[in-house]
Scaffold this motif. Structure first.
Motif, PDB file in Angstrom:
ATOM      1  N   TRP A 313      37.444  34.426 -38.982  1.00  0.00           N
ATOM      2  CA  TRP A 313      38.738  34.337 -38.305  1.00  0.00           C
ATOM      3  C   TRP A 313      39.764  35.257 -38.970  1.00  0.00           C
ATOM      4  N   ARG A 314      39.817  35.227 -40.310  1.00  0.00           N
ATOM      5  CA  ARG A 314      40.767  36.085 -41.023  1.00  0.00           C
ATOM      6  C   ARG A 314      40.441  37.558 -40.796  1.00  0.00           C
ATOM      7  N   ALA A 315      39.153  37.879 -40.735  1.00  0.00           N
ATOM      8  CA  ALA A 315      38.754  39.271 -40.508  1.00  0.00           C
ATOM      9  C   ALA A 315      39.155  39.737 -39.103  1.00  0.00           C
ATOM     10  N   VAL A 316      39.013  38.847 -38.126  1.00  0.00           N
ATOM     11  CA  VAL A 316      39.406  39.178 -36.749  1.00  0.00           C
ATOM     12  C   VAL A 316      40.907  39.464 -36.687  1.00  0.00           C
ATOM     13  N   LEU A 317      41.703  38.631 -37.347  1.00  0.00           N
ATOM     14  CA  LEU A 317      43.154  38.847 -37.333  1.00  0.00           C
ATOM     15  C   LEU A 317      43.513  40.154 -38.035  1.00  0.00           C
ATOM     16  N   ALA A 318      42.783  40.475 -39.118  1.00  0.00           N
ATOM     17  CA  ALA A 318      43.030  41.741 -39.819  1.00  0.00           C
ATOM     18  C   ALA A 318      42.676  42.930 -38.931  1.00  0.00           C
ATOM     19  N   LEU A 362      34.949  40.145 -29.832  1.00  0.00           N
ATOM     20  CA  LEU A 362      36.160  39.641 -30.485  1.00  0.00           C
ATOM     21  C   LEU A 362      37.031  38.842 -29.527  1.00  0.00           C
ATOM     22  N   SER A 363      37.165  39.307 -28.291  1.00  0.00           N
ATOM     23  CA  SER A 363      38.039  38.612 -27.336  1.00  0.00           C
ATOM     24  C   SER A 363      37.558  37.190 -27.085  1.00  0.00           C
ATOM     25  N   ASP A 364      36.235  37.017 -26.921  1.00  0.00           N
ATOM     26  CA  ASP A 364      35.703  35.665 -26.677  1.00  0.00           C
ATOM     27  C   ASP A 364      35.894  34.778 -27.908  1.00  0.00           C
ATOM     28  N   PHE A 365      35.588  35.326 -29.080  1.00  0.00           N
ATOM     29  CA  PHE A 365      35.749  34.563 -30.321  1.00  0.00           C
ATOM     30  C   PHE A 365      37.209  34.152 -30.507  1.00  0.00           C
ATOM     31  N   PHE A 366      38.112  35.088 -30.264  1.00  0.00           N
ATOM     32  CA  PHE A 366      39.541  34.847 -30.471  1.00  0.00           C
ATOM     33  C   PHE A 366      40.053  33.735 -29.569  1.00  0.00           C
ATOM     34  N   PHE A 367      39.768  33.829 -28.265  1.00  0.00           N
ATOM     35  CA  PHE A 367      40.308  32.829 -27.348  1.00  0.00           C
ATOM     36  C   PHE A 367      39.613  31.482 -27.502  1.00  0.00           C
ATOM     37  N   GLU A 368      38.326  31.476 -27.860  1.00  0.00           N
ATOM     38  CA  GLU A 368      37.641  30.207 -28.135  1.00  0.00           C
ATOM     39  C   GLU A 368      38.296  29.499 -29.313  1.00  0.00           C
ATOM     40  N   ARG A 369      38.567  30.258 -30.370  1.00  0.00           N
ATOM     41  CA  ARG A 369      39.186  29.690 -31.569  1.00  0.00           C
ATOM     42  C   ARG A 369      40.591  29.197 -31.257  1.00  0.00           C
ATOM     43  N   LEU A 370      41.350  29.967 -30.512  1.00  0.00           N
ATOM     44  CA  LEU A 370      42.734  29.613 -30.220  1.00  0.00           C
ATOM     45  C   LEU A 370      42.825  28.397 -29.300  1.00  0.00           C
ATOM     46  N   ALA A 371      41.827  28.267 -28.417  1.00  0.00           N
ATOM     47  CA  ALA A 371      41.851  27.160 -27.448  1.00  0.00           C
ATOM     48  C   ALA A 371      41.244  25.873 -28.003  1.00  0.00           C
ATOM     49  N   ARG A 372      40.734  25.939 -29.245  1.00  0.00           N
ATOM     50  CA  ARG A 372      40.106  24.764 -29.834  1.00  0.00           C
ATOM     51  C   ARG A 372      41.112  23.607 -29.898  1.00  0.00           C
TER      52      ARG A 372
END
Length: 573
Positions: A313-318, A362-372
């Motif tokens: 998650w931190r790597a994705v934000l970076a 990344l887009s799928d990972f990002f929105f899945e994490r955010l929608a958790r």
């Protein structure tokens, strides 16, 4: 880095360099008219469109647009940063790079001595692994991880004896201190930093040993230990295994980022030779910008535990600020309890490679994490998702990817009224419009282009009576800046001019204008430039005249303004 490189040295280095000789040592050139040509090393082509010009000391590809001076070529061709390119160019010319610094470290020691020491210490550790009887535990550990002697040699693995003074007996104390290999005691004296550990040399992109990592063989802590920051090692800018990766493939299709040394080495052992690891720090924007120099796709593959998922998650934000169009980031989520080493042993090379290729976008990972934890079936949940996503999406560079991320958020939130930032489509249209306008060169663009290519034209400027404050239309500020630079440095040439704009907002524009060809002879250049300056002066006068007339109609003019207006009207007759 150990101090800044003086600008005067960079200027002198560019003067000493013949760009034709430099590039010909990398890419064979063939004489063609006043230039030298070759097939471009930066893109695939059948017909040569890559030209190197000796009188300008520049290169330019008419196919892909790549271009610049000698430093730019080394940065692009050898995937070096600016300082590394300057160092390589200095090696080519045969001079040493000086540094501007008050650092005691730099005064006392030459960086070359530190690099030499680190190389010698790496050799010492490798010898200890082979010959020291107490290294049996290290050898057994490496064998238990399934590593071959070939891989151990490729990565220069070694063993640090369980001794307080193994290095001190072999090498100079002050150099060991400067290289971060010994630690000073409070009461004076030093002792070895790495003791009783398997040692992993860390090499930069040029293959130089810059630091070490060590893994303990027992249960003591810390399990892994890295060299501290030194004059030659900055862990926030380096990744482990990049040199070895590029030695096998200078342009990998993708790069996998894993957590540790052993992950990189184990994957290499099984045939995955495109993995790197950060050095005890979280994946940063600097790490990613470095990796994107060599590949357009990066895959995060961290351990399948809670810490590994948080690291992803931190790597994705970076990665968000780095995601310009054409770049891609994926996340390869491992099963709980697995790391890359264990997974490739269990699943085999073919399945592992498939998992890498099919890693989550990344887009799928990002929105899945955010929608958790949110319910997207109700209005409140969707509003919360939008609120969470806004700050992240604003970090994305303008472009198609930013636009698609916004479209995905609109679909998830079931709204089409999101306008966090300037509409990318509008930006794209504006950019297209600008390109259309650029096809007709204005006087200011002609003046900038000709002056860049022919700094000697400054004599024409000095003969003109230019009131810069009256010229307040686009491009004038840059023209004035170039004029001031040339006036301060009368002997400056185009490659040196380019260096002064490296990393500045104007760099891209400068690059475009320096390559514009007016197809005019040397005798006509003066007349063309002089005419462009005259048109600028006339435009300035007309602009000022319009200002005065508008003010007169609106609220009247002061006495000096009325006189100025009358004089300008009289001069037009």
């Amino acid at each position: 880095m150990a101090g800044r490189i003086p600008r005067s040295f960079i200027d002198d280095l560019l003067v000493r360099t013949d760009i034709v000789d430099l590039i010909d040592s990398y890419v064979p050139l063939k004489k063609s008219g006043s230039s030298y040509v070759a097939r471009c090393p930066f893109h695939t082509e059948k017909t040569p469109s890559f030209a190197v010009t000796r009188n300008k000391q520049l290169y330019h590809c008419f196919g892909c647009g790549a271009g610049g001076n000698a430093i730019s070529f080394l940065m692009d061709y050898s995937h070096l940063d600016f300082v590394e390119a300057v160092e390589d160019l200095a090696d080519f010319v045969g001079v040493q790079v000086p540094r501007e610094s008050h650092s005691t470290l730099v005064k006392k020691n030459n960086l070359g001595e530190i690099y030499l020491l680190l190389e010698q210490v790496a050799g010492f550790y490798m010898q200890q692994l082979r010959e020291n009887e107490s290294a049996k535990a290290a050898v057994d550990y490496l064998k238990s991880r399934g590593l071959s002697g070939e891989v151990a040699r490729e990565f220069q693995l070694g063993f640090a004896p369980d001794s307080w003074d193994a290095l001190i007996k072999q090498f100079k104390e002050q150099l060991l201190v400067d290289a971060g290999l010994v630690i000073r005691k409070d009461g004076g004296g030093v002792y070895d930093r790495f003791r009783g550990r398997v040692v992993f040399p860390i090499r930069d992109r040029r293959g130089r040993v810059i630091a070490f990592g060590g893994r303990v063989l027992g249960d003591s802590l810390p399990k892994y230990l890295n060299s501290p920051e030194t004059a030659v090692f900055h862990k926030g800018r380096e990744v482990y295994g990049l040199y070895e990766l590029l030695a096998r493939n200078s342009k990998p299709e993708r790069i996998i980022v894993v957590e540790g040394y052993m992950d990189v080495i184990a994957l290499s052992q099984f045939g995955i030779s495109f993995a790197v690891a950060t050095l005890g720090t979280a994946t940063s924007k600097e790490h990613l910008e470095l990796l994107f120099r060599f590949s357009s796709e990066i895959v995060f593959c961290f351990d399948g535990d809670k810490a590994g998922r948080e690291a992803s998650w931190r790597a994705v934000l970076a990665a968000f600020p780095c995601l310009r169009d054409g770049r891609q980031v994926k996340i390869m989520q491992l099963p709980l309890g697995n790391d890359p080493d264990t997974l490739i042993r269990e699943s085999g090379l073919e399945d592992f490679e498939c998992d890498v290729i099919e890693a989550q976008a990344l887009s799928d990972f990002f929105f899945e994490r955010l929608a958790r934890g949110l319910s997207l079936d109700d209005m409140e949940g969707r509003a919360s998702l939008v609120n969470k996503a806004e700050a992240y999406l604003q970090i994305l560079p303008n472009g198609v990817f930013q636009e698609l991320m916004l479209e995905k958020l609109k679909a998830l939130s079931r709204t089409d009224k999101l306008d966090f930032f300037q509409n990318p489509t509008t930006l794209k249209q504006a950019s297209h419009k600008q390109k259309q306008e650029d096809t007709n060169l204005s006087p200011v663009r002609i003046a900038i282009s000709l002056l860049l290519q022919n700094p000697g034209l400054i004599e024409v400027v000095e003969q003109k009576e230019i009131h810069w404050q009256a010229l307040n239309f686009p491009g004038i500020a840059l023209l004035k800046k170039i004029v001031e630079i040339i006036e301060q440095h009368p002997d400056i040439n185009l490659p040196r001019l380019m260096e002064l704009f490296r990393g500045k907002d104007e760099e891209k524009y400068i690059h475009i204008m320096m390559n514009h060809d007016f197809f005019i002879s040397g005798e006509e250049i003066n007349d063309e430039f002089s005419g462009a300056i005259d048109r600028l002066i006339d435009q300035g006068r007309e602009h000022r005249l319009d200002e005065l007339i508008a003010k007169e109609r609106a609220r009247g003019l002061a006495e000096y303004e009325q006189k100025e207006l009358l004089n300008m009207l009289a001069s037009r007759k």
